[in-house]
Design an enzyme around this catalytic site. Sequence first.
Site, PDB file in Angstrom:
ATOM      1  N   TYR A 209      -1.896  -0.048   3.666  1.00 47.24           N
ATOM      2  CA  TYR A 209      -2.584   0.928   4.505  1.00 47.24           C
ATOM      3  C   TYR A 209      -3.972   0.370   4.785  1.00 47.24           C
ATOM      4  CZ  TYR A 209       0.743   4.816   4.221  1.00 47.24           C
ATOM      5  OH  TYR A 209       1.835   5.622   4.363  1.00 47.24           O
ATOM      6  N   HIS A 242       3.163   3.145  11.171  1.00 50.96           N
ATOM      7  CA  HIS A 242       2.513   4.229  11.908  1.00 50.96           C
ATOM      8  C   HIS A 242       1.039   3.921  12.090  1.00 50.96           C
ATOM      9  CE1 HIS A 242       1.452   6.285   7.879  1.00 50.96           C
ATOM     10  NE2 HIS A 242       0.295   6.155   8.492  1.00 50.96           N
ATOM     11  N   HIS A 390       7.643  13.911  10.628  1.00 48.48           N
ATOM     12  CA  HIS A 390       7.522  12.646   9.893  1.00 48.48           C
ATOM     13  C   HIS A 390       8.087  12.740   8.479  1.00 48.48           C
ATOM     14  CE1 HIS A 390       6.031   8.672   8.925  1.00 48.48           C
ATOM     15  NE2 HIS A 390       5.406   9.143   7.866  1.00 48.48           N
ATOM     16  N   HIS A 392      10.207   9.633   5.714  1.00 52.54           N
ATOM     17  CA  HIS A 392      10.567   8.223   5.626  1.00 52.54           C
ATOM     18  C   HIS A 392      12.090   8.084   5.672  1.00 52.54           C
ATOM     19  CE1 HIS A 392       6.364   6.965   3.892  1.00 52.54           C
ATOM     20  NE2 HIS A 392       6.331   7.377   5.144  1.00 52.54           N
TER      21      HIS A 392
END
Length: 605
Positions: A209, A242, A390, A392
Site C-alpha cells: 500500500y 485499487h 468492494h 476481495h
Amino acid sequence: MAHDLLFRLFPLLALAAPLQSNRLGPTSRLRYSRFLDPSNVIFLRWDFDLEAEIISFELQVRTAGWVGLGVTNRYTNVGSDLVVGGVLPNGNVYFSDQHLVNGDTLKEDGSQDAELLGLTEDAVYTTMRFSRPFRSCDPHDLDIMSDTVRVLAAYGLDDTPKLDRERTFVKSIFLLQVVHPDDLDVPEDTIIHDLEITDFLIPEDDTTYACTFLPLPIVSEKHHIYKFEPKLVYHSETMVHHILVYACGNASVLPTGISDCYGADPAFSLCSQVIVGWAVGGTSYQFPDDVGVSIGTPLDPQWIRLEIHYSNFNNLPGVYDSSGIRVYYTSQLRKYDMGVLQLGFFTFPIHFIPPGAESFLSYGLCRTEKFEEMNGAPVPDIQVYGYLLHTHLAGRALQAVQYRNGTQLRTICKDDSYDFNLQETRDLPSRVEIKPGDELLVECHYQTLDRDFMTFGGPSTINEMCLIFLFYYPRNNISSCMGYPDIIYVAHELGEEASDSMEGIMAMNNVEWTPESIKKAEKACKEAQQTVIIKTIDEAVENTTGWIPDIIPTPRGPCLESSGGKVEPQDKTPALSSSSRATLRHLPLAARTLSWLLAMPQTGV
C-alpha cells in the site's frame, strides 16, 4: 427481478431523461458496446427497454460459422442459456434459443423466448441481432438483472453448433446500466489534473500500500470535479488492485514523500474521507449533472492522500509504476456538493471467514444518530445516487439495507453475482434518502471452498474486506461508519476461551471447522453486539453499539410468458402475458405506477 427493477426505477422518471418507451427494432441504435474476447474477434452491442422488460443484443463475430450469445453463472457453463444462429451456405438462416447440457453439447429449449431481429453473413462477419425478456418463465433462461451478468459468447468455424474452449468466452458486464455517459453534460471549460505517483519501484512483496500526499488543483474560486478515471501504466501483469483518493482536513499536518500507508509511520494513514476511488475492472465515472466534488473554497480540502494498492504475487523485481487518478473539473458549478460515506465491516482481523465454507455471511452495522453531533452542524438528509462495492477474492455477494425506527425500509444496493474483476462505480436507479437516526447494514457473502486456512480481514488481496461506498449529496464531515462483532462472545459460543479481542481472534485458529461449526460461527457473529466506529474528515472518532437486524428478502417479481413457458414454483406472483404487458404499457404513466405499487410486495416502506 424485472418487476422489482421497474418499481425501483420509477422515481428516476421524474428526475432524469425519460425512459425508452418503444421496442428496439432491427435498425434501432444500440447505445452500449463491448469486445468480449482478448483478440477483439467478438463485438457486442446492446440496449434495453425498461418498461417492456426487453433487452436487445447485436453480436458481430469474425467467422462464417455459427455464433452464440447468452448468460452463464460463476461456477460452470453447464446449464448456460445460449441463443444460437448463423447462415447456411445456401443462404438460409437458422436461429434458436438453446442451453448447454454438458461441456460442449447444446439442446434447444422447449420455450423459444428469443426473437430474431436480423441475421447476416458477409465475407468477414456473421452478425446476429435478437431480443429477449429480462426474465422469461423458461427455467433454462437465466435472468438479466441489475447485478453483474456473466455474458457467454461462443462461435464456430462451420455451421455445426458445438462449443470449443478456444472459441468460448465469458465476460462480466453490468448490462442494465442506468445512466449512459453520452447522456451527461461535458463542460466546455474542462480542465484536467492528474493525481499520481511517479516512477515508483513496486516492491517484490505480495502486497504493498503506497501512499503520498498531493495538492488538489489550485483555483481562485469554487470549481467542481465532475469526472474521474484511472491513469494506469501497462505492465506484463495487472499489479494495481485499487486506487483511492482521500480528502484531508485542512488542520492536518501531512508528511512528505511516499511510504507504506499502514506501516511504521502512522502519519501516512491520515485522511480517511474517500472522494473518488477505482478498483480492478473499473473505468471512468462521471457524476450526475447536478453533482460534483467542490474545490477552491475555504471549507474544501486542499490536500489529498493518494493510496495505491499493488499486488505483486509473482514477486517481480524492477517494475516501476506511475499510476494514479485523473480528475476533470470545471467552473460551471453544479447544484450539489457530493460526499462519500464508507460503510461495512471495519477492516481488521476480528473479521474472520472459516476455511471450506460453502457460504458465510459477515455484517457491518452503521448507526447514524451521532452524525449531527460529530459533524459539528445539522446534517441534512443524505441523498444517495451511486455506490461502489468492494470485497476481495472470497466475496460472492454484497448488499446495503436501510432501517428506520426498527423497520426495514429498503435495500439500497446489492449484487448477488459480485465479480472481483469488475468493480465499478454504479448509479442507483433512483436516489435514496437517508435520515438522521436511520441504521444501515452491510451484508457480505463469502465462499472459501478452495481454502484450507483461515481468512482474516486485512489489506492483502488474500485477506478480506466488506465495504460499500455510498456517493451522496449534500456533503457532510462524516467519512465512515463501520461495525464489527464482539469477538469474545463469538469465541465463547464456539467453545473457546478468550478474555480479550486478541485472544478471541487467535481462538478462531483452534476451532475444528465443519459445516456445523461454520454455521454456528456465522450465527454467533450475527447475534453478537456490534461496535460501530464513526469517523470524520478531521480524524475524530466516536464509538457506539448496536445489534444486527434481520434482513427481509425482496420477493421475485413475475416472469414473462412465451410459447411453451411455465411459471417456476418459486415465483410468488403470476406471469405477465404479452397481452397484459401491452395493456400495461398503454396505460397513462400514473396508472402504470399504481399497477406496479399494487403488485409490489411491501416491506415496511
